[in-house]
Scaffold this motif. Structure first.
Motif, PDB file in Angstrom:
ATOM      1  N   SER A   5       1.152  -1.243  -0.060  1.00 22.47           N
ATOM      2  CA  SER A   5      -0.210   0.418   0.418  1.00 22.47           C
ATOM      3  C   SER A   5       1.058   1.759   0.029  1.00 22.47           C
ATOM      4  O   SER A   5       0.936   2.527  -0.714  1.00 22.47           O
ATOM      5  CB  SER A   5      -0.441  -0.247   1.312  1.00 22.47           C
ATOM      6  N   SER A   6       1.681   1.403   0.744  1.00 21.10           N
ATOM      7  CA  SER A   6       2.788   2.081   0.821  1.00 21.10           C
ATOM      8  C   SER A   6       3.429   2.658  -0.602  1.00 21.10           C
ATOM      9  O   SER A   6       3.912   3.800  -1.090  1.00 21.10           O
ATOM     10  CB  SER A   6       3.647   2.150   2.139  1.00 21.10           C
ATOM     11  N   GLY A   9       0.834   4.309  -2.983  1.00 21.55           N
ATOM     12  CA  GLY A   9       0.367   5.426  -2.630  1.00 21.55           C
ATOM     13  C   GLY A   9       2.089   6.512  -3.462  1.00 21.55           C
ATOM     14  O   GLY A   9       1.641   7.762  -3.401  1.00 21.55           O
ATOM     15  N   ALA A  12       2.494   6.524  -7.074  1.00 22.15           N
ATOM     16  CA  ALA A  12       1.463   7.603  -7.434  1.00 22.15           C
ATOM     17  C   ALA A  12       1.213   8.708  -7.652  1.00 22.15           C
ATOM     18  O   ALA A  12       0.914   9.471  -8.592  1.00 22.15           O
ATOM     19  CB  ALA A  12      -0.185   7.042  -7.052  1.00 22.15           C
ATOM     20  N   LYS A  13       1.894   9.373  -6.566  1.00 19.75           N
ATOM     21  CA  LYS A  13       2.672  10.560  -6.688  1.00 19.75           C
ATOM     22  C   LYS A  13       2.990  11.440  -7.765  1.00 19.75           C
ATOM     23  O   LYS A  13       4.063  12.188  -8.387  1.00 19.75           O
ATOM     24  CB  LYS A  13       3.550  10.856  -5.101  1.00 19.75           C
ATOM     25  N   THR A  89      -7.104  -2.821  -2.992  1.00 21.94           N
ATOM     26  CA  THR A  89      -7.367  -1.371  -2.401  1.00 21.94           C
ATOM     27  C   THR A  89      -8.061  -1.758  -1.037  1.00 21.94           C
ATOM     28  O   THR A  89      -7.782  -1.136   0.342  1.00 21.94           O
ATOM     29  CB  THR A  89      -8.029  -0.276  -2.969  1.00 21.94           C
TER      30      THR A  89
END
Length: 133
Positions: A5-6, A9, A12-13, A89
């Motif tokens: 998940s990290s 995240g 995605a930036k 997700t």
């Protein structure tokens, strides 16, 4: 970054290409779960007990085989990928929140409903404050 998940995240930036690459690398590393789980189960097996394989590993292997060798699923592949992303997700959220079916049953539906209503209320009020203040 350790957990998936990290990775999702953080990558995605940096855009969709970074997200795709980082997720692929992280999940490729996660593929090692299959041989390591089977190998250690066989290596440390005691007695005549059968090896118990979690169902998700079997389903994961079936999905890989189907996607690779069954061109007939190509028309629905996009839908299946979207469902897989949504499921991933949701799963990562539940793991991060420490929730499981057992925990949710133990707590009951009323506290869960209260949490969801409060989450929606706080989200709406926060969005309003951000846009209008």
């Amino acid at each position: 970054i350790h957990d998936t998940s990290s990775v999702v995240g953080a990558s995605a930036k940096f855009g969709p290409e970074a997200l795709q690459l980082a997720t692929t690398v992280k999940l490729a590393r996660a593929l090692w779960i299959i041989p390591v789980a089977l190998g250690t189960a066989a290596l440390f097996r005691t007695g005549n007990r059968n090896i118990s394989i979690p169902y998700f590993i079997g389903l994961f292997i079936l999905a890989m085989i189907a996607h690779t060798y069954l061109p007939a699923i190509e028309p629905v592949a996009g839908i299946l990928v979207h469902l897989a992303h949504t499921g991933l997700t949701l799963t990562l959220f539940l793991i991060g929140a420490g929730l499981s079916a057992k925990v949710i049953r133990a707590v009951g539906w009323k506290p869960m409903a209260q949490g969801v209503v409060l989450w929606i209320l706080i989200s709406v009020v926060s969005l309003y404050a951000i846009l209008h203040v």
